[in-house]
Design a protein around this motif. Structure first.
Motif, PDB file in Angstrom:
ATOM      1  N   GLU A  65       0.835  -1.197   0.000  1.00  0.00           N
ATOM      2  CA  GLU A  65       0.000   0.000   0.000  1.00  0.00           C
ATOM      3  C   GLU A  65       0.870   1.247   0.000  1.00  0.00           C
ATOM      4  N   LEU A  66       0.415   2.238  -0.769  1.00  0.00           N
ATOM      5  CA  LEU A  66       1.031   3.551  -0.784  1.00  0.00           C
ATOM      6  C   LEU A  66       0.007   4.550  -0.275  1.00  0.00           C
ATOM      7  N   HIS A  67       0.322   5.227   0.829  1.00  0.00           N
ATOM      8  CA  HIS A  67      -0.580   6.197   1.447  1.00  0.00           C
ATOM      9  C   HIS A  67      -0.005   7.602   1.288  1.00  0.00           C
ATOM     10  N   ILE A  81       4.140   6.946 -10.764  1.00  0.00           N
ATOM     11  CA  ILE A  81       3.741   5.841  -9.898  1.00  0.00           C
ATOM     12  C   ILE A  81       3.238   4.706 -10.774  1.00  0.00           C
ATOM     13  N   MET A  83       1.344   1.123 -10.409  1.00  0.00           N
ATOM     14  CA  MET A  83       0.589   0.219  -9.541  1.00  0.00           C
ATOM     15  C   MET A  83       0.445  -1.127 -10.238  1.00  0.00           C
ATOM     16  N   LEU A  89      -3.777   2.294  -3.306  1.00  0.00           N
ATOM     17  CA  LEU A  89      -3.407   3.692  -3.161  1.00  0.00           C
ATOM     18  C   LEU A  89      -4.432   4.364  -2.263  1.00  0.00           C
ATOM     19  N   ILE A 103       0.090   8.173 -13.102  1.00  0.00           N
ATOM     20  CA  ILE A 103      -0.134   6.859 -12.491  1.00  0.00           C
ATOM     21  C   ILE A 103      -0.480   5.838 -13.565  1.00  0.00           C
ATOM     22  N   HIS A 109      -6.931  -2.806  -8.342  1.00  0.00           N
ATOM     23  CA  HIS A 109      -6.475  -1.929  -7.272  1.00  0.00           C
ATOM     24  C   HIS A 109      -7.631  -1.269  -6.538  1.00  0.00           C
ATOM     25  N   LEU A 111      -8.494   2.314  -4.768  1.00  0.00           N
ATOM     26  CA  LEU A 111      -8.125   3.718  -4.631  1.00  0.00           C
ATOM     27  C   LEU A 111      -9.056   4.316  -3.595  1.00  0.00           C
TER      28      LEU A 111
END
Length: 198
Positions: A65-67, A81, A83, A89, A103, A109, A111
């Motif tokens: 995970e990217l926060h 980025i 994914m 995300l 992105i 994914h 979001l």
């Protein structure tokens, strides 16, 4: 506080199931920042700027995970980025922030946008599936004409104000929440399907 420089001349990989928080960092360089597992939190707090630049990218792989968390600071995010797999995300924080990174979506994914309105102003590409969740508002303002995947709006308020899916065929699903197309928004003619699911 002062900002620390993180110059990536080669690839840097984050492993392990824990969370890594980056704050008051200026990322640059041609190397890639790879999130192989766990969570990476980009925190714009303490009235500071978190900069994500350079010619490398951020790769979010597996179920990692990217926060992005925007509070009293600000983002200067132009690093691409990517994914992949089932990476997530997440956009959080108590003040509105803009992520200008392009992105690419290649897998399936989530979001998530929660709290105040968050803005993704970079271009989207790829043929992945993006399930938009969370109760917060989300503005998509980038030129995403080449996005060929599926954007499924499941909750929250989403606004499209850029060129979205105008070149490649894709699918926009309104499964929940609300969708607004403002005066500058463009959906890709007859090739871009809109499914409204009750």
């Amino acid at each position: 506080g002062s900002t620390s420089a993180l110059t990536l001349d080669g690839d840097l990989t984050k492993t392990g199931t824990g969370q890594l928080t980056l704050q008051r960092v200026n990322m640059s360089g041609a190397g890639n920042f790879i999130i192989a597992s766990g969570v990476v939190r980009m925190n714009a707090g303490n009235s500071s700027v978190l900069t994500l630049g350079g010619t490398g990218n951020i790769q979010v792989k597996g179920s990692s995970e990217l926060h992005f968390s925007k509070n009293s600071g600000s983002f200067d995010s132009t690093r691409d980025i990517v994914m992949s797999d089932t990476a997530k995300l997440s956009l959080t924080g108590n003040s509105s922030g803009t992520i200008a990174s392009d992105i690419q979506w290649t897998g399936t994914h989530s979001l998530d946008s929660s709290g105040v309105e968050h803005i993704l102003s970079g271009a989207w590409s790829g043929a992945g599936t993006v399930n938009r969740s969370g109760s917060g508002a989300l503005l998509l303002s980038g030129n995403s004409a080449t996005f060929a995947g599926t954007l499924d709006l499941t909750s929250g308020a989403t606004t499209l104000s850029g060129n979205f899916g105008a070149t490649n065929a894709g699918t926009l699903k309104l499964s929940g929440g609300t969708l607004k197309i403002n005066g500058a928004g463009t959906l890709g003619g007859g090739s871009y399907a809109v499914d409204i699911i009750n």
